[in-house]
Design an enzyme around this catalytic site. Structure first.
Site, PDB file in Angstrom:
ATOM      1  N   CYS A 133       1.001  -0.695  -0.154  1.00  0.00           N
ATOM      2  CA  CYS A 133       0.326   0.032   0.195  1.00  0.00           C
ATOM      3  C   CYS A 133       0.924   1.728   0.198  1.00  0.00           C
ATOM      4  CB  CYS A 133      -0.988  -0.130   0.873  1.00  0.00           C
ATOM      5  SG  CYS A 133      -2.279  -1.232   0.967  1.00  0.00           S
ATOM      6  N   CYS A 243      -5.322   1.393   4.521  1.00  0.00           N
ATOM      7  CA  CYS A 243      -4.345   0.884   3.887  1.00  0.00           C
ATOM      8  C   CYS A 243      -3.312   2.322   3.770  1.00  0.00           C
ATOM      9  CB  CYS A 243      -4.499   1.569   1.635  1.00  0.00           C
ATOM     10  SG  CYS A 243      -4.841   2.829   2.276  1.00  0.00           S
TER      11      CYS A 243
END
Length: 270
Positions: A133, A243
């Site tokens: 991420c 994320c």
């Protein structure tokens, strides 16, 4: 005669754009104001400076984008193309942009060098989802947001326990730049979202009907059983709920081996 007046020293204003009291003031200012009216004030009157919306073009994104399109179709819409999206998401993005007449879609991609160096085989998501991420979302977005004072997000309090009590205005904790996050749909319920889709005949993300109420990158998105938390299909099996864009990863900058990739002047908040 020689001028002995002391010249004022030029200084670069390095103070944060906004501080916590600004977010509190704006929450109080717009208490009781409906979402459309609030967006008109925030976007048209420039109350939060240079503004962009960050959109995943996910399951519920059409609602916020439709609201924004009614105020300013040229507002920058930032989309993170991680190169891991479902093909359905990319097709939905293009169809929704055309349907709503949005004229300023900005596609943000990870740096090729960073991907090659840290995720050469494309499988980092399978053993280090935070690191994946960071490479594909957090760092590219940090660079893109450097020129903006605030962002609009589609987050809603009902989506998960970690988002309960979400305010309309909050500080962006991802760095120390003093950027604001504006969450116009913070208090909307699932029923509100559904009613808005129906009232405005908005197109649905095709994966919603297949059991995906929250949609991110394909490798880290699973189907959700009826009655489960809508975001329970994200990073299933991992102790991870965001994320990193909306909540800093554990050490403040993401994986410990990637600090050299941070953009200029990036200062983590933790």
């Amino acid at each position: 005669m020689r001028d002995t007046t002391t010249r004022k020293v030029d200084r670069i204003d390095s103070a944060p754009r906004f501080v916590e009291s600004d977010a509190i003031r704006l929450n109080n200012l717009f208490r009781g104001t409906d979402t459309h009216e609030m967006l008109q004030s925030v976007i048209r009157d420039g109350l939060v400076g240079d503004l962009a919306v960050v959109s995943s073009f996910g399951a519920e994104s059409a609602v916020l984008l439709h609201l924004i399109a009614q105020v300013d179709r040229a507002l920058p819409v930032l989309f993170l193309d991680t190169h891991k999206h479902f093909a359905e998401t990319l097709a939905y993005r293009d169809a929704l942009v055309a349907r709503l007449g949005l004229t300023n879609l900005v596609i943000i991609e990870p740096e090729a060098e960073a991907v090659a160096a840290k995720d050469g085989n494309g499988l980092r998501w399978s053993w280090d989802p935070d690191g994946c991420c960071e490479i594909r979302k957090v760092l590219p977005l940090a660079r893109a947001l450097a020129r903006f004072d605030a962002t609009l997000t589609g987050r809603k309090g009902f989506q998960s326990q970690t988002r309960a009590g979400l305010p309309r205005f909050e500080m962006d904790r991802s760095d120390t730049q003093g950027r604001l996050k504006v969450n116009p749909l913070a208090s909307w319920t699932g029923a509100d979202i559904e009613a808005y889709f129906e009232a405005h005949d908005l197109p649905r993300h095709p994966l919603v009907a297949l059991g995906y109420p929250s949609i991110g990158c394909a490798p880290c998105t699973s189907k959700v059983a009826p009655g489960e938390d809508p975001r329970s299909g994200r990073w299933k099996g991992w102790d991870k709920t965001e994320c990193g864009i909306h909540a800093p990863v554990s050490n403040g900058t993401g994986s410990s081996d990637s600090s050299d990739d941070l953009p200029p002047d990036y200062q983590p908040a933790f």
